[in-house]
Design an enzyme around this catalytic site. Structure first.
Site, PDB file in Angstrom:
ATOM      1  N   ASP A  69     -48.696  40.482 -14.221  1.00 24.15           N
ATOM      2  CA  ASP A  69     -48.462  40.783 -15.643  1.00 24.15           C
ATOM      3  C   ASP A  69     -47.527  39.700 -16.212  1.00 24.15           C
ATOM      4  O   ASP A  69     -47.032  38.861 -15.463  1.00 24.15           O
ATOM      5  CB  ASP A  69     -47.817  42.170 -15.796  1.00 24.15           C
ATOM      6  CG  ASP A  69     -46.693  42.388 -14.804  1.00 24.15           C
ATOM      7  OD1 ASP A  69     -45.981  41.414 -14.474  1.00 24.15           O
ATOM      8  OD2 ASP A  69     -46.508  43.533 -14.364  1.00 24.15           O
ATOM      9  N   ASP A  71     -44.118  38.855 -18.593  1.00 27.20           N
ATOM     10  CA  ASP A  71     -42.921  39.350 -19.270  1.00 27.20           C
ATOM     11  C   ASP A  71     -42.438  38.278 -20.239  1.00 27.20           C
ATOM     12  O   ASP A  71     -42.586  37.088 -19.977  1.00 27.20           O
ATOM     13  CB  ASP A  71     -41.802  39.632 -18.248  1.00 27.20           C
ATOM     14  CG  ASP A  71     -42.205  40.706 -17.249  1.00 27.20           C
ATOM     15  OD1 ASP A  71     -42.928  41.637 -17.638  1.00 27.20           O
ATOM     16  OD2 ASP A  71     -41.804  40.600 -16.072  1.00 27.20           O
ATOM     17  N   ASP A 155     -32.097  37.701 -10.787  1.00 27.43           N
ATOM     18  CA  ASP A 155     -31.788  37.768  -9.358  1.00 27.43           C
ATOM     19  C   ASP A 155     -31.949  36.419  -8.656  1.00 27.43           C
ATOM     20  O   ASP A 155     -30.991  35.844  -8.157  1.00 27.43           O
ATOM     21  CB  ASP A 155     -32.570  38.894  -8.668  1.00 27.43           C
ATOM     22  CG  ASP A 155     -34.079  38.811  -8.871  1.00 27.43           C
ATOM     23  OD1 ASP A 155     -34.541  37.969  -9.682  1.00 27.43           O
ATOM     24  OD2 ASP A 155     -34.798  39.590  -8.221  1.00 27.43           O
TER      25      ASP A 155
HETATM   26  P1  ATP Z   1     -43.551  40.945  -9.574  1.00 24.66           P
HETATM   27  O1  ATP Z   1     -44.561  39.903  -9.334  1.00 24.66           O
HETATM   28  O2  ATP Z   1     -43.335  41.835  -8.414  1.00 24.66           O
HETATM   29  O3  ATP Z   1     -43.698  41.696 -10.878  1.00 24.66           O
HETATM   30  P2  ATP Z   1     -41.237  39.894 -10.887  1.00 24.66           P
HETATM   31  O4  ATP Z   1     -40.384  38.728 -10.535  1.00 24.66           O
HETATM   32  O5  ATP Z   1     -41.979  39.818 -12.195  1.00 24.66           O
HETATM   33  O6  ATP Z   1     -42.200  40.116  -9.681  1.00 24.66           O
HETATM   34  P3  ATP Z   1     -40.104  42.301 -11.897  1.00 24.66           P
HETATM   35  O7  ATP Z   1     -39.572  43.437 -11.125  1.00 24.66           O
HETATM   36  O8  ATP Z   1     -41.327  42.487 -12.716  1.00 24.66           O
HETATM   37  O9  ATP Z   1     -40.322  41.128 -10.853  1.00 24.66           O
HETATM   38  O10 ATP Z   1     -38.918  41.748 -12.789  1.00 24.66           O
HETATM   39  C1  ATP Z   1     -39.086  40.763 -13.787  1.00 24.66           C
HETATM   40  C2  ATP Z   1     -37.920  39.791 -13.770  1.00 24.66           C
HETATM   41  O11 ATP Z   1     -36.703  40.484 -14.054  1.00 24.66           O
HETATM   42  C3  ATP Z   1     -37.663  39.123 -12.418  1.00 24.66           C
HETATM   43  O12 ATP Z   1     -38.438  37.970 -12.266  1.00 24.66           O
HETATM   44  C4  ATP Z   1     -36.178  38.811 -12.480  1.00 24.66           C
HETATM   45  O13 ATP Z   1     -35.941  37.648 -13.228  1.00 24.66           O
HETATM   46  C5  ATP Z   1     -35.631  39.980 -13.269  1.00 24.66           C
HETATM   47  N1  ATP Z   1     -35.162  41.070 -12.393  1.00 24.66           N
HETATM   48  C6  ATP Z   1     -35.889  42.130 -11.954  1.00 24.66           C
HETATM   49  N2  ATP Z   1     -35.163  42.945 -11.204  1.00 24.66           N
HETATM   50  C7  ATP Z   1     -33.929  42.422 -11.144  1.00 24.66           C
HETATM   51  C8  ATP Z   1     -32.699  42.809 -10.525  1.00 24.66           C
HETATM   52  N3  ATP Z   1     -32.634  43.916  -9.795  1.00 24.66           N
HETATM   53  N4  ATP Z   1     -31.619  42.007 -10.704  1.00 24.66           N
HETATM   54  C9  ATP Z   1     -31.696  40.895 -11.454  1.00 24.66           C
HETATM   55  N5  ATP Z   1     -32.820  40.490 -12.053  1.00 24.66           N
HETATM   56  C10 ATP Z   1     -33.924  41.211 -11.917  1.00 24.66           C
HETATM   57 MG    MG Z   2     -43.213  41.387 -13.095  1.00 23.66          MG
END
Ligand code: ATP
Ligand code: MG
Length: 451
Positions: A69, A71, A155
């Site tokens: 997805d 963001d 993160d």
């Molecule tokens: P995925 O492919 O699993 O969706 P993602 O990196 O997009 O991976 P998400 O959980 O959708 O992960 O979170 C979106 C973004 O928000 C992350 O890329 C990161 O920058 C930030 N983020 C998410 N969770 C945390 C956290 N616990 N602490 C700090 N930043 C976070």
């Molecule tokens: Mg994501």
């Protein structure tokens, strides 16, 4: 490969200076981002706000992985975002975000946030925008900031890349691009502080290292084992959701290996972990095999359910406790039912497994007692059980993990392949065992032979 075009200096924040990189150097093109995400960015930018595609989608595109997805991060505040999009709503309390709904996808839009204690003026401290528990955990996080501050509160460096499709540039404040190049998972800031703020980050490090096949940078890895007991502070519903991401995103086997290496598994499923460490059972093989099978199913687009995975993770504990109750003279059915209730009750204090999964878990376990008793009419009845397929797959899993079930899996495989006449012969050949079921609840003196 890394070629910086400009090195802008952010006046407000002297700690981080963004490097703006031509995304074309990484073979990134605006049309790789979904139309809807591009539309959100354009609308925000036209209204005068800063806006970027950010997070996992940029990371995945850079690594030739199809993003799940998209963001978007922006300087607009939640109410300002909401005002720009008809089908949008503000969600969350701890962390307010705006969901913008399109016909085919949902775009999550987040306002730039700050993670800097120094940004909290004395007025902000009591405002409830940012709250921290005694252990240093962030319980509320709505202090807005600029884009570089937003990068530093994320993160991992590889998750903090900002892509602007309007001019095809990547804004990199944390050296995430070189970590992508070097295949490294690096926590932004001081790792121990970041883990204390949010212990889920410990799980995220393991998850992304496994998913991307990256190595964990030493400073990021060092405090992990010491701090994993902080996972106790994660709320059970959130913890459950995080375990689904760990187990069901197609890299479960690799993730499980890292969770064990960093002792995180002890705090995810302690009953399972204890038995996995104890070489006297095949628990570890069972868990590894369950993850291998789940990964394979995901890669061939087959359905997977948390019920099956949790059934596997808790099965050795259920069996062990059931054997204890049997030794006290309880019937196998009663002993297993009681063990199942107790093992589930313990696990849901950590990860809140919803009833819609614990019920099928119990059915899968129940079938482990039923499937060997296949004489007479029972085989046909069992094969029509709504959970038969999962129960049968579970038998195969146990056998793959080295358990000797006296050819039970093969018998049921054959049963499903042959004609109804043959099926009848097969079940008749098993005799009428199990036809008369004895009801027995309390303890008894003589050892029961139910099978
Ligand atoms: P995925 O492919 O699993 O969706 P993602 O990196 O997009 O991976 P998400 O959980 O959708 O992960 O979170 C979106 C973004 O928000 C992350 O890329 C990161 O920058 C930030 N983020 C998410 N969770 C945390 C956290 N616990 N602490 C700090 N930043 C976070
Ligand atoms: Mg994501």
């Amino acid at each position: 490969m890394l070629k910086r075009i400009t090195n802008l200096f952010d006046k407000k924040n002297t700690k981080l200076s963004p490097s703006v990189v031509d995304a074309g150097l990484y073979s990134l093109k605006p049309n790789m981002v979904s139309k809807d995400a591009r539309r959100v960015v354009e609308t925000l930018q036209r209204a005068g706000y800063e806006a970027y595609v950010v997070g996992g989608s940029v990371r995945d595109l850079l690594l030739n992985i199809i993003p799940k997805d998209f963001d978007v991060a922006t300087s607009a505040e939640p109410s300002e975002i909401k005002a720009l999009f008809r089908r949008s709503r503000i969600i969350g309390r701890r962390f307010q975000i705006v969901h913008v709904q399109f016909s085919r996808e949902l775009i999550e839009v987040t306002t730039f946030r700050s993670n800097e204690e120094s940004d909290l003026g004395s007025n902000d401290k009591g405002s409830g925008l940012r709250q921290q528990s005694q252990s240093g955990m962030l319980t509320r996080d709505n202090v807005f900031g600029n884009v570089s501050e937003d990068a530093s509160r994320r993160d991992l460096t590889v998750n903090a890349l900002y892509y602007d499709p309007s001019d095809n540039t990547i804004h990199d404040f944390t050296d995430g691009l070189s970590d992508i190049d070097n295949r490294t998972i690096r926590m932004i800031g001081i790792p121990s502080t970041r883990y204390r703020e949010d212990p889920v980050r410990l799980l995220r490090v393991a998850r992304f290292a496994a998913k991307l096949g990256f190595s964990i940078e030493s400073k990021t890895a060092k405090p992990m084992r010491n701090l994993c007991s902080d996972l106790r502070h994660v709320s059970p519903p959130r913890f459950f959701d995080e375990t689904l991401k760990l187990f069901m995103s197609g890299y479960g086997a690799a993730t499980y290996a890292l969770l064990r290496e960093y002792q995180l598994f002890d705090y995810i499923a302690p009953q399972a972990s204890r038995l996995a460490k104890d070489g006297s059972s095949n628990a570890n093989q069972l868990f590894e095999q369950a993850f291998i099978n789940t990964d394979l199913r995901i890669s061939s687009n087959k359905r997977v359910t948390p019920a099956f995975i949790y059934a596997a993770l808790l099965w050795p504990a259920v069996e062990k406790l059931a054997s204890h109750y049997r030794s006290q003279g309880h019937s196998p059915n009663y002993a297993q039912g009681k063990a199942a209730s107790e093992v589930i009750a313990k696990q849901i204090t950590i990860t809140a497994i919803p009833k819609r999964f614990t019920i099928p878990m119990r059915e899968i376990w129940d079938l482990q007692l039923q499937l060997p008793r296949r004489g007479g009419q029972r085989a046909k009845r069992l094969s029509e059980h709504p959970r038969f397929r999962a129960g049968y797959d579970f038998v195969l899993l146990r056998e793959q993990a080295g358990e000797d079930l006296d050819g039970l899996g093969d018998w049921w495989t054959k049963y499903q392949e042959v004609s109804p006449e043959e099926q009848l012969k097969m079940s008749e050949a098993m005799g009428n065992s199990g036809k008369k079921r004895r009801r027995h609840r309390g303890p008894k003196k003589k050892k029961q032979t139910d099978n």
